[in-house]
Design an enzyme around this catalytic site. Structure first.
Site, PDB file in Angstrom:
ATOM      1  N   ASN A  21       0.831  -1.193   0.000  1.00 56.02           N
ATOM      2  CA  ASN A  21       0.000   0.000   0.000  1.00 56.02           C
ATOM      3  C   ASN A  21       0.867   1.244   0.000  1.00 56.02           C
ATOM      4  O   ASN A  21       1.979   1.249   0.521  1.00 56.02           O
ATOM      5  CB  ASN A  21      -0.941   0.004   1.206  1.00 56.02           C
ATOM      6  CG  ASN A  21      -0.285   0.595   2.441  1.00 56.02           C
ATOM      7  OD1 ASN A  21      -0.182   1.827   2.563  1.00 56.02           O
ATOM      8  ND2 ASN A  21       0.186  -0.250   3.332  1.00 56.02           N
ATOM      9  N   CYS A  46       6.604   5.726   8.461  1.00 59.92           N
ATOM     10  CA  CYS A  46       5.763   5.595   7.269  1.00 59.92           C
ATOM     11  C   CYS A  46       6.639   5.612   6.021  1.00 59.92           C
ATOM     12  O   CYS A  46       7.363   6.577   5.781  1.00 59.92           O
ATOM     13  CB  CYS A  46       4.741   6.719   7.175  1.00 59.92           C
ATOM     14  SG  CYS A  46       3.759   6.573   5.668  1.00 59.92           S
TER      15      CYS A  46
END
Lengths: 257, 311
Positions: free
Chosen positions: B76, B137
């Site tokens: 993702n 992230c």
């Protein structure tokens, strides 16, 4: 309400020309499903393929507790689904997403579908038929898929195939254009390949006809958690909509077609 | 043993002073703000609810396509899409009051100042039990990975956030580093109360028809069962070196997976991609942990933490 039915009994799987009709028992989903909503189906017992596959509901039969999906084997997940037989079990989540707006009565309505994009329109047609004058426009590469659509729907219809094996030889949007020269319907509903949706949207806008489209997207969660199935809002607006939760049905003004 | 007379095992654990009735938490970014799965189970069945990563400003996220399925895995590149801290506090957190599970808010930022700003704002919300600091992230340039990939920078940002809030701090680490133990020790020393191990593995996929990357962002984070052995190994390594508790995540879909992480040294586990596949995954894993303890005569789940290296 959304339901997870890990062991929904399969009642039948019929191989039609070009596609499959899978019927399974899921009374809660059959009861609450609205046209345009989808079910999220686990295709593998293990973890590969990992994700569920979103499939539009083609028919919901609340009295029998049955749900029907009509799909093509386009990848590994849907290919695995084709192996399901009566009395197997299938792991289903649904009904998911925002369906079509069905608050319409006494109007002339066009349903325009391409390929298995006709599936949610068949469900919608059943819902709207009593109160509205409906015309179905169906297009596909050849007669295969459209024969099934003819079996599933008794709506007055125009058919187009690219090879001319059923109805008009050419695109379904050409038939739509011809009809629009004679009359102006109150609303369009459409589902199918992107090129078809773009042309339907162009025709709808030219005559100010409200249009709802059902979009397709790869998805992970199907409920709005993963934020993976984002689609462009169009018209330069910032941010993204989620096909699974904000859609899969959108007004054409909400998205970029 | 006749299990019908067995006492219910104690599944409770405590992480960074946060008491949880079982060790199963949601993974940030996979559970929205707790509102999306309530048709499937009540939130009070969870050990804790960890909500979507929040930044100072609202973020639209990355352009699509954002997802690619890979063998037993999911890539993702969402890009920290979120409504921004002010809107989260005003609209998304209030419904979680009284939900029956501690609420942990994941935070991310471009600069240490951003992290501190968001941490201070959230400190004023009584519904928030703790903060998870995302310095890992992989999908946005300013998503904190710059902090998470160097021990000195990680330590510095955690120290600043520590000074800005009294809330328990759980630091979520990236697996995309040479030596995760070094970074874990650095953030422990800087004041972290617990660690989450690990965020996604950086990866990519190419469409051979188009001859282009499948993700618009080119690279993305790999999650799901495919990454489980890597995450497990990192929990094993780090939990033996730090004194603070470790939350294990990465590919957990069954109670057996969760038990592996607990035995490797995790005090709790988080479930993300597993929840996408099975919307009841978190509660089924908690039930499975209970069943395992009953069957094996384990009185407290915490007795299993790190047994694979302790014994």
């Amino acid at each position: 309400m959304k339901y997870h039915i890990p062991r929904a009994p399969v009642r039948a799987q019929i191989k039609t020309r070009e596609a499959y009709l899978l019927t399974f028992e899921a009374p809660e989903i059959a009861q609450e499903a609205k046209p345009g909503q989808f079910v999220h189906i686990k295709t593998a017992k293990g973890s590969d393929p990992l994700l569920r596959r979103p499939l539009s509901i083609c028919r919901a039969l609340p009295a029998e507790g049955l749900v029907v999906v009509w799909y093509q084997a386009v990848g590994r997940g849907t290919a695995l689904m084709t192996e399901l037989m009566a009395w197997d079990e299938v792991d289903v989540v649904g009904p998911l997403g925002r369906g079509f707006d069905t608050e319409i009565a006494g109007e002339k309505v066009y349903l325009i579908g391409g390929g298995v994009g006709l599936a949610p329109l068949i469900f919608l047609g059943q819902k709207l038929a009593g109160a509205n004058e409906i015309t179905l426009f169906g297009g596909a590469k050849n007669a295969g898929l459209l024969e099934t659509a003819q079996d599933l729907s008794a709506l007055p219809a125009f058919w187009a195939t690219e090879d001319g094996s059923l109805g008009h030889r050419g695109l379904v949007t050409e038939l739509l254009k011809q009809s629009l020269e004679k009359e102006k319907p109150a609303r369009f509903y459409s589902c199918g390949p992107h090129g078809m949706l773009a042309e339907v949207a162009r025709l709808a806008r030219a005559q100010n006809i409200p249009l709802q489209v059902s979009l397709e997207s790869a998805m992970a969660c199907g409920v709005g958690a993963c934020l993976g199935c984002s689609c462009d809002k169009g018209s330069g607006r910032e941010g993204y909509l989620k096909v699974c939760k904000d859609g899969p049905v959108f007004w054409d003004t909400e998205v970029n077609l | 043993m006749n299990t019908s007379f067995a006492k219910e095992p104690d599944l409770g654990v405590e992480i960074a002073g946060i008491k949880m009735k079982n060790p199963v938490m949601t993974a940030s970014g996979t559970f929205g703000f707790g509102e999306l799965y309530t048709d499937f189970f009540p939130l009070d069945q969870l050990g804790a609810v960890v909500v979507k990563g929040v930044t100072r400003e609202a973020r639209a996220g990355n352009p699509p396509p954002r997802l690619v399925e890979t063998p037993s895995g999911l890539l993702n590149a969402i890009g920290l899409e979120n409504p921004g801290v002010d809107k989260v506090i005003a609209e998304y957190l209030p419904p979680l009051a009284g939900c029956g599970a501690p609420v942990i808010v994941n935070i991310a930022g471009n600069t240490a100042e951003d992290y501190c700003y968001v941490a201070e704002k959230l400190s004023e919300c009584p519904v928030v039990s703790g903060l998870e600091i995302n310095i890992s992230c992989p999908n946005v340039k300013a998503g904190g990975l710059a902090f998470g990939s160097r021990a000195d920078l990680a330590s510095d940002v955690v120290r600043q956030i520590r000074a800005a809030t009294a809330l328990p701090l759980i630091v979520k680490l990236s697996p995309n580093v040479t030596d995760i133990v070094e970074i874990a020790l650095a953030v422990e020393e800087a004041g972290a109360d617990a660690l989450t191990l690990v965020n996604t593995l950086l990866g990519m996929a190419i469409d051979i028809k188009k001859r282009k990357p499948r993700l618009a962002n080119i690279t993305g984070g790999l999650s799901g069962p495919a990454m489980k052995p890597v995450a497990l190994r990192m929990v094993w390594q780090v939990s033996q070196q730090v004194k603070i508790p470790v939350i294990g995540l990465g590919g957990i879909v069954t109670a057996a997976d969760a038990l592996e992480f607990i035995m490797a040294g995790a005090s709790a586990v988080a479930i993300g991609t597993g929840q996408f596949i099975n919307p009841c995954c978190c509660v089924e894993v908690a039930e499975g942990l209970n069943a395992y303890c009953l069957t094996h005569g384990i009185k407290r789940i915490s007795d299993l933490i790190g047994v694979a290296w302790k014994e």
